[in-house]
Design an enzyme around this catalytic site. Structure first.
Site, short mmCIF file in Angstrom:
data_model
loop_
_atom_site.label_atom_id
_atom_site.label_comp_id
_atom_site.label_asym_id
_atom_site.label_seq_id
_atom_site.Cartn_x
_atom_site.Cartn_y
_atom_site.Cartn_z
N ARG A 75 103.59 -18.85 70.34
CA ARG A 75 103.39 -19.47 71.66
C ARG A 75 102.15 -18.85 72.31
NH1 ARG A 75 106.37 -17.72 74.97
NH2 ARG A 75 107.70 -16.33 73.75
N TYR A 203 102.29 -25.20 66.33
CA TYR A 203 103.27 -24.12 66.20
C TYR A 203 104.53 -24.45 67.01
CZ TYR A 203 106.03 -20.08 67.14
OH TYR A 203 107.12 -19.26 67.28
N LYS A 212 111.40 -25.06 74.21
CA LYS A 212 110.99 -24.29 75.39
C LYS A 212 110.48 -25.22 76.50
CE LYS A 212 112.60 -20.73 73.77
NZ LYS A 212 112.19 -19.74 72.87
N HIS A 232 117.37 -18.83 78.86
CA HIS A 232 116.95 -18.39 77.53
C HIS A 232 118.05 -17.50 76.96
CE1 HIS A 232 113.47 -16.42 74.99
NE2 HIS A 232 114.15 -17.30 74.30
N SER A 254 111.99 -13.03 73.76
CA SER A 254 111.65 -13.54 72.43
C SER A 254 111.58 -12.42 71.40
CB SER A 254 110.30 -14.26 72.49
OG SER A 254 110.37 -15.30 73.43
N CYS A 256 113.91 -10.46 70.37
CA CYS A 256 114.66 -9.26 70.75
C CYS A 256 116.14 -9.36 70.39
CB CYS A 256 114.48 -8.97 72.23
SG CYS A 256 112.80 -8.44 72.63
N ASP A 281 119.61 -19.64 71.30
CA ASP A 281 118.34 -19.49 72.05
C ASP A 281 118.41 -20.03 73.48
OD1 ASP A 281 115.59 -18.52 71.83
OD2 ASP A 281 114.95 -20.60 71.95
N SER A 372 106.86 -15.32 61.39
CA SER A 372 107.26 -16.42 60.50
C SER A 372 108.68 -16.82 60.87
CB SER A 372 107.17 -15.99 59.04
OG SER A 372 107.85 -14.77 58.82
N ARG A 373 109.00 -18.09 60.66
CA ARG A 373 110.27 -18.63 61.18
C ARG A 373 110.93 -19.58 60.19
NH1 ARG A 373 111.73 -17.64 66.91
NH2 ARG A 373 110.12 -16.17 67.55
N GLY A 498 125.61 -5.98 63.10
CA GLY A 498 127.06 -6.13 63.17
C GLY A 498 127.74 -5.06 64.03
P1 GTP Z 1 113.40 -15.72 69.53
O1 GTP Z 1 113.77 -16.73 68.50
O2 GTP Z 1 111.94 -15.39 69.51
O3 GTP Z 1 113.86 -16.07 70.89
O4 GTP Z 1 114.05 -14.31 69.05
P2 GTP Z 1 115.56 -13.75 69.08
O5 GTP Z 1 115.84 -13.18 70.43
O6 GTP Z 1 116.50 -14.76 68.56
O7 GTP Z 1 115.46 -12.51 68.07
P3 GTP Z 1 116.06 -12.33 66.60
O8 GTP Z 1 117.55 -12.29 66.57
O9 GTP Z 1 115.41 -13.32 65.70
O10 GTP Z 1 115.54 -10.86 66.24
C1 GTP Z 1 114.18 -10.52 66.32
C2 GTP Z 1 113.91 -9.24 65.54
O11 GTP Z 1 114.70 -8.18 66.06
C3 GTP Z 1 114.23 -9.36 64.07
O12 GTP Z 1 113.22 -8.73 63.32
C4 GTP Z 1 115.53 -8.62 63.91
O13 GTP Z 1 115.67 -8.03 62.65
C5 GTP Z 1 115.46 -7.57 65.02
N1 GTP Z 1 116.82 -7.25 65.54
C6 GTP Z 1 117.76 -8.13 65.94
N2 GTP Z 1 118.90 -7.49 66.31
C7 GTP Z 1 118.67 -6.17 66.15
C8 GTP Z 1 119.46 -4.99 66.36
O14 GTP Z 1 120.62 -5.03 66.78
N3 GTP Z 1 118.86 -3.79 66.08
C9 GTP Z 1 117.58 -3.72 65.62
N4 GTP Z 1 117.08 -2.51 65.37
N5 GTP Z 1 116.81 -4.81 65.38
C10 GTP Z 1 117.33 -6.02 65.65
C1 SPV Z 2 110.73 -17.70 71.50
O1 SPV Z 2 109.53 -17.34 71.42
O2 SPV Z 2 111.48 -17.33 72.44
C2 SPV Z 2 111.30 -18.56 70.45
C3 SPV Z 2 110.40 -19.12 69.46
O3 SPV Z 2 112.49 -18.84 70.44
S1 SPV Z 2 109.55 -20.47 70.09
O4 SPV Z 2 110.29 -21.69 69.78
O5 SPV Z 2 108.25 -20.47 69.44
O6 SPV Z 2 109.41 -20.37 71.54
MN MN Z 3 113.58 -17.83 72.09
#
Ligand code: GTP
Ligand code: SPV
Ligand code: MN
Length: 588
Positions: A75, A203, A212, A232, A254, A256, A281, A372-373, A498
């Site tokens: 983004r 993208y 979004k 979000h 994002s 996190c 999301d 990458s997604r 987990g």
């Molecule tokens: P968006 O799709 O961008 O909104 O991201 P999201 O909030 O869904 O994040 P996602 O679950 O894809 O995790 C993002 C990154 O954080 C990944 O590389 C995960 O491996 C890492 N991650 C997620 N949960 C944890 C956790 O509990 N501990 C740690 N250390 N890393 C985590």
């Molecule tokens: C984010 O960035 O919070 C995402 C990926 O979930 S995107 O769809 O690119 O916004």
């Molecule tokens: Mn997101």
């Protein structure tokens, strides 16, 4: 210009498609219907054009790889605009240009932009059919990747026309890749017109307009006007061994941890406990007749971060992406499989990286892009909650805010009440990630994880949050978590994934009035002596106490850093938040 089989009689849709075609001058118009035959046909076309690379169909049935332009991998907040009639409505945290001026600029850029291309008409429904919260959007796009991804990410096709009937209140989304020049990249929202124009990118977050753009930026604007919330947030259901279900929603910025938390598998010591995914999301939430806040997931697929995804961290995601998935910007192995940093197994001896260049484990750059997604249908998720299609949504017992913080923030605390919870969300801080263009690892204020996604003035958004409380007789309890605290050696203190079930269990027990807590300056925290650490051999009570440590000098700096946002918003900031800050300072 030849017209494909037009599949709606809605005069507003037809008129708008004709108007757009007259402007963009596509060679042909393709009306998507969402059918299986269509998927096969468009996929074949995409492979022929090189938009998709077919993966090993024995290993990964229905899976394809897409490589985006290297300048177009995340983004871009600098190119994202909220064009409300006045700048005041957009507020100090959004880019703004007067709507007339912006429409002129974008019309000039779009004129003739689809010459020699196909315009895909993509009708989609956000939310379960029949839900009072569900919305229809139509995206007109010259990207086959977008048409195919939208069919994964939304309820795409005839179902949307069915919900729309002959009304005109659909979201009008126009997308053209133009020439993918970052100088001509615009992601523009016209909330008063329920319209979006996205140019110069291909993208996900910039171009899958249901996500979004509609579900959050336009959605939040509509939500304020109509008395609901677009957030979000992931949504999950916790099922206890006796079958009792509790639903929580969580906002993390994002990249996190939302997808991972929403798909979590509890550790062995939680025998009989199950986590059901509702959404990963976005949550649309509205007060129900029972006085609870009810949430639906407007999406139908997951657009998830790939690096770090493996059988140990997220087994349900691995199962979900084993078929019918579009991978974007991962590496390609010689046998037609995909690779990314943190995947199970050893890295391939050689492969093709996300840019299409040869790669070996000695290469200085990662094989897969850090952002990458995967785009995968939610129906592939073995733990998809049955409630996903319930028009009434699920009642939310807890709202959790969380950020990526190496220091300062404890593992978990519960806020004292709704206003304190809103303050905690409003001051959420997190390190920036690869999900947005720009520097990674800088702490910034990201209120409710909505800084890049709020379609109006952030102060008014806080006021809306405060006002929602009055419409709920059973408001969710509000918590804050941080999975990312580090020790002096830069290692994560908490195992995460987990094991986050331990924190979630404390949270739902608090909501049900059956967990003890200790009062701290930040809020209620678990008793370090009784918090469930059974089966976590590497975590001593002392280490847990370190995770929960609240250090006054760090907190003084933290409170000062709230000014970064609060001073910007000061003129219209609700007084409740100013007072909450005073109270926090005095407790520290
Ligand atoms: P968006 O799709 O961008 O909104 O991201 P999201 O909030 O869904 O994040 P996602 O679950 O894809 O995790 C993002 C990154 O954080 C990944 O590389 C995960 O491996 C890492 N991650 C997620 N949960 C944890 C956790 O509990 N501990 C740690 N250390 N890393 C985590
Ligand atoms: C984010 O960035 O919070 C995402 C990926 O979930 S995107 O769809 O690119 O916004
Ligand atoms: Mn997101």
């Amino acid at each position: 210009m030849s017209i494909g089989s037009q599949n709606t009689l809605n005069p507003h849709v037809v008129a708008w498609v004709n108007e757009t075609a007259a402007l963009c001058e596509p060679e042909r118009i393709y009306w998507c219907d969402g059918s299986e035959e269509e998927r096969a046909q468009l996929t074949e076309e995409a492979v022929r054009q090189g938009v998709l690379i077919e993966l090993n169909q024995e290993k990964l049935p229905g899976c394809y790889l897409h490589r985006s332009h290297p300048n177009d991998v995340a983004r871009v907040e600098a190119c994202t605009y909220i064009c409300t009639p006045t700048q005041k409505e957009a507020g100090p945290t959004n880019n703004w240009t007067a709507p007339d001026q912006m429409y002129d600029r974008l019309r000039q850029l779009s004129a003739g932009a689809m010459r020699g291309r196909t315009l895909y008409v993509v009708p989609y429904l956000m939310g379960p059919p029949g839900s009072p919260l569900a919305r229809v959007g139509i995206e007109l796009t010259d990207s086959l990747y977008v048409a195919l991804s939208m069919r994964i990410m939304t309820r795409m096709g005839a179902v949307a026309y069915g919900e729309l009937e002959d009304r005109a209140d659909f979201n009008r989304g126009l997308h053209s890749m133009l020439d993918l020049n970052p100088e001509r990249r615009y992601i523009v929202h016209f909330p008063q017109d329920n319209a979006i124009i996205s140019l110069g990118s291909n993208y996900g977050g910039n171009v899958l307009l249901g996500k979004k753009c509609l579900a959050l930026r336009i959605g939040s604007y509509l939500g304020r006007r109509e008395g609901w919330m677009a957030e979000h947030m992931l949504i999950l259901g916790v099922e206890s061994p006796s079958g009792e279900k509790t639903y929580v929603a969580a906002a993390f910025p994002s990249a996190c941890g939302k997808t991972n938390f929403a798909m979590m598998v509890p550790p062995k010591s939680f025998a009989g406990w199950k986590i059901w995914t509702i959404g990963d999301d976005i949550a649309w939430m509205s007060p129900g007749p029972d006085g609870h806040l009810h949430a639906i997931n407007p999406e139908a697929g997951y657009f998830g971060v790939i690096p770090g995804t493996n059988f140990a961290s997220n087994p349900n995601a691995i199962k979900t992406i084993s078929r019918d998935t579009i991978f974007t910007n991962v590496a390609l192995t010689p046998d037609g499989d995909v690779w990314w940093e943190g995947k199970d197994g050893t890295p391939p001896v050689q492969c093709i990286d996300w840019r299409g260049e040869p790669w070996t484990p000695k290469s200085p750059t990662p094989a897969a892009h850090p952002n990458s997604r995967f785009a995968a249908p939610m129906r592939n998720n073995p733990m998809l909650g049955v409630e996903i299609d319930d028009p009434a949504g699920v009642p939310i017992s807890a709202i959790i805010f969380g950020g990526r913080r190496a220091a300062t923030m404890p593992l978990v605390f519960q806020t004292f009440n709704w206003v304190h919870g809103v303050f905690t969300g409003a001051t959420l801080g997190s390190e920036t990630t690869a999900a947005a263009a720009g520097k990674v690892g800088q702490i910034r204020r990201d209120p409710m994880a909505m800084l890049p996604f709020c379609g109006y003035d952030m102060s008014d958004y806080f006021t809306h949050w405060l006002e929602m409380r009055r419409r709920l007789t059973r408001p969710p309890r509000i918590f804050h978590v941080n999975w990312f605290r580090k020790d002096a050696q830069n290692r994560f203190l908490w195992p995460g994934f987990g094991e986050n079930m331990r924190v979630l269990k404390w949270i739902i027990d608090r909501c049900r009035g059956c967990a003890t807590a200790v009062e701290s300056p930040l809020g209620w925290i678990p008793d370090a002596e009784t918090f469930d650490l059974e089966g976590l051999p590497n975590m001593s009570r002392e280490q847990f106490a370190e995770l929960q440590l609240i250090q006054p000098d760090e907190w003084r700096r933290e409170i000062l850093s709230h000014d970064e946002l609060f001073l910007k918003l000061y003129a219209r900031l609700p007084k409740e938040l100013v007072f909450q800050r005073e109270l926090l300072a005095s407790r520290i």
